[in-house]
Scaffold this active site. Structure first.
Site, mmCIF file in Angstrom:
data_model
loop_
_atom_site.group_PDB
_atom_site.id
_atom_site.type_symbol
_atom_site.label_atom_id
_atom_site.label_comp_id
_atom_site.label_asym_id
_atom_site.label_seq_id
_atom_site.Cartn_x
_atom_site.Cartn_y
_atom_site.Cartn_z
ATOM 1 N N ASN A 9 38.607 35.780 84.596
ATOM 2 C CA ASN A 9 37.955 34.903 85.566
ATOM 3 C C ASN A 9 38.139 33.464 85.073
ATOM 4 O OD1 ASN A 9 36.240 33.515 87.261
ATOM 5 N ND2 ASN A 9 34.355 34.373 86.408
ATOM 6 N N LYS A 11 37.335 30.796 86.539
ATOM 7 C CA LYS A 11 36.263 29.919 87.033
ATOM 8 C C LYS A 11 36.857 28.614 87.580
ATOM 9 C CE LYS A 11 33.208 31.926 83.636
ATOM 10 N NZ LYS A 11 31.902 31.879 83.021
ATOM 11 N N HIS A 96 29.118 37.141 91.043
ATOM 12 C CA HIS A 96 29.088 36.595 89.678
ATOM 13 C C HIS A 96 27.756 35.885 89.466
ATOM 14 C CE1 HIS A 96 30.014 34.208 86.147
ATOM 15 N NE2 HIS A 96 30.993 35.059 85.908
ATOM 16 N N GLU A 98 27.013 33.186 88.145
ATOM 17 C CA GLU A 98 27.029 31.751 88.467
ATOM 18 C C GLU A 98 26.883 31.541 89.972
ATOM 19 O OE1 GLU A 98 30.632 30.874 86.328
ATOM 20 O OE2 GLU A 98 29.576 31.307 84.467
ATOM 21 N N GLU A 168 27.527 42.040 83.367
ATOM 22 C CA GLU A 168 27.606 40.767 82.638
ATOM 23 C C GLU A 168 26.195 40.241 82.365
ATOM 24 O OE1 GLU A 168 31.637 38.768 83.337
ATOM 25 O OE2 GLU A 168 30.332 38.132 84.949
ATOM 26 N N GLY A 174 29.513 32.835 78.446
ATOM 27 C CA GLY A 174 29.874 31.490 78.007
ATOM 28 C C GLY A 174 29.006 30.960 76.881
ATOM 29 N N SER A 214 31.219 36.652 76.812
ATOM 30 C CA SER A 214 31.765 36.258 75.507
ATOM 31 C C SER A 214 32.597 37.363 74.861
ATOM 32 C CB SER A 214 30.649 35.791 74.572
ATOM 33 O OG SER A 214 29.987 34.674 75.144
HETATM 34 C C1 PEP Z 1 32.417 35.476 83.043
HETATM 35 O O1 PEP Z 1 32.071 34.411 83.497
HETATM 36 O O2 PEP Z 1 32.707 36.394 83.827
HETATM 37 C C2 PEP Z 1 32.470 35.636 81.596
HETATM 38 C C3 PEP Z 1 32.402 36.832 81.104
HETATM 39 O O3 PEP Z 1 32.565 34.476 80.845
HETATM 40 P P1 PEP Z 1 32.734 34.380 79.243
HETATM 41 O O4 PEP Z 1 33.756 35.417 78.823
HETATM 42 O O5 PEP Z 1 33.222 32.983 78.999
HETATM 43 O O6 PEP Z 1 31.405 34.662 78.644
#
Ligand code: PEP
Length: 251
Positions: A9, A11, A96, A98, A168, A174, A214
């Site tokens: 992703n 973003k 997601h 976000e 997630e 992040g 992460s």
């Molecule tokens: C995401 O936004 O789907 C995600 C997993 O981000 P990150 O790997 O940066 O934590």
């Protein structure tokens, strides 16, 4: 055997030229990943057509990061499913955290988006996950079960063949804080149980459930070794082709 997937992703990162270069680098390294591991990249909307050209003939599939909750018409700034499909997408990410947190994405809206995506021939990566307060209050199993039920219980076993779930935990996205393999596994097993209760064991066994938060080359192996973790939805580490591919080699 259910499908293993590693999805990136991107973003709101990269210009079109940078995105094309990243996609080219991913395609070049994709041959190093096991045949049974699917690769997906999800660039911003503006990049989709150009990246689709780069991915042609490779094993890497293309995803959007979102889609509109209407089919077409006067919805300024929105991008409809048929536009995504015609740009070369096979997938869209939906729900997601976000989008849920900053853009008011509700489970009700997601039902409509999943319906439109499937009707338009896109496969869906549906994201679920608890925030830090919910985890600290011990509500994570309930939150994730409810999100899963609220959206997916409106669909059929046949629809489930085109749906992947990404767990997630919001506190891990992040932040550099990864869920431990055990924390992730117990939620994945819970999601699979929820799906089994509604759609039966066979559908639940076939469902690909990704971990996101992460995930990076140094922790992917341990996470992917868990029996209910079928791959990852990768944010930050997907912005470098070599770390994205390293993750996909971690099975
Ligand atoms: C995401 O936004 O789907 C995600 C997993 O981000 P990150 O790997 O940066 O934590």
């Amino acid at each position: 055997m259910r499908k293993k997937i590693v999805a990136g992703n991107w973003k709101m990162n990269t210009t079109v030229a940078e995105g094309v270069a990243l996609a080219k680098a991913v395609v070049e390294l994709a041959g190093q990943t096991p045949d049974n591991v699917g690769l997906i990249v999800a660039p911003p909307f503006t990049h989709l057509c150009c990246v689709a050209d780069v991915l042609k003939g490779s094993k890497v599939e293309l995803s959007a990061q979102n889609c509109a909750d209407h089919e077409s018409g006067a919805y300024t700034g929105e991008v409809a499913v048929n536009m995504l499909a015609s740009a070369g997408c096979q997938w869209t990410i939906l729900g997601h955290s976000e989008r849920r947190q900053y853009y008011g994405e509700t489970d009700e809206k997601l039902v409509e988006k999943v319906r439109l995506a499937l009707a338009g021939g896109l496969k869906v990566i549906l994201c679920v996950g608890e925030n830090l307060d919910q985890r600290e209050a011990g509500k994570h199993f309930d939150v994730v079960s409810e999100q899963t039920k609220n959206v997916l219980f409106n669909f059929t076993a046949e629809d489930m063949k085109s749906i992947v779930i990404a767990y997630e935990p919001v506190w891990a996205i992040g932040t550099g804080k990864t869920a431990t393999a055990q924390q992730a596994e117990e939620i994945h097993a819970c999601i699979r149980k929820v799906i089994a209760e509604k759609f039966g064991e066979a559908v639940a066994e076939d469902l690909t459930i990704l971990y996101g938060g992460s995930c990076k080359p140094s922790n992917a192996k341990e996470l992917f070794a868990e029996k209910d973790i079928d791959g990852g939805l990768i944010g930050g580490a997907a912005l470098k082709a070599d770390s994205f591919i390293e993750i996909a080699k971690s099975f």
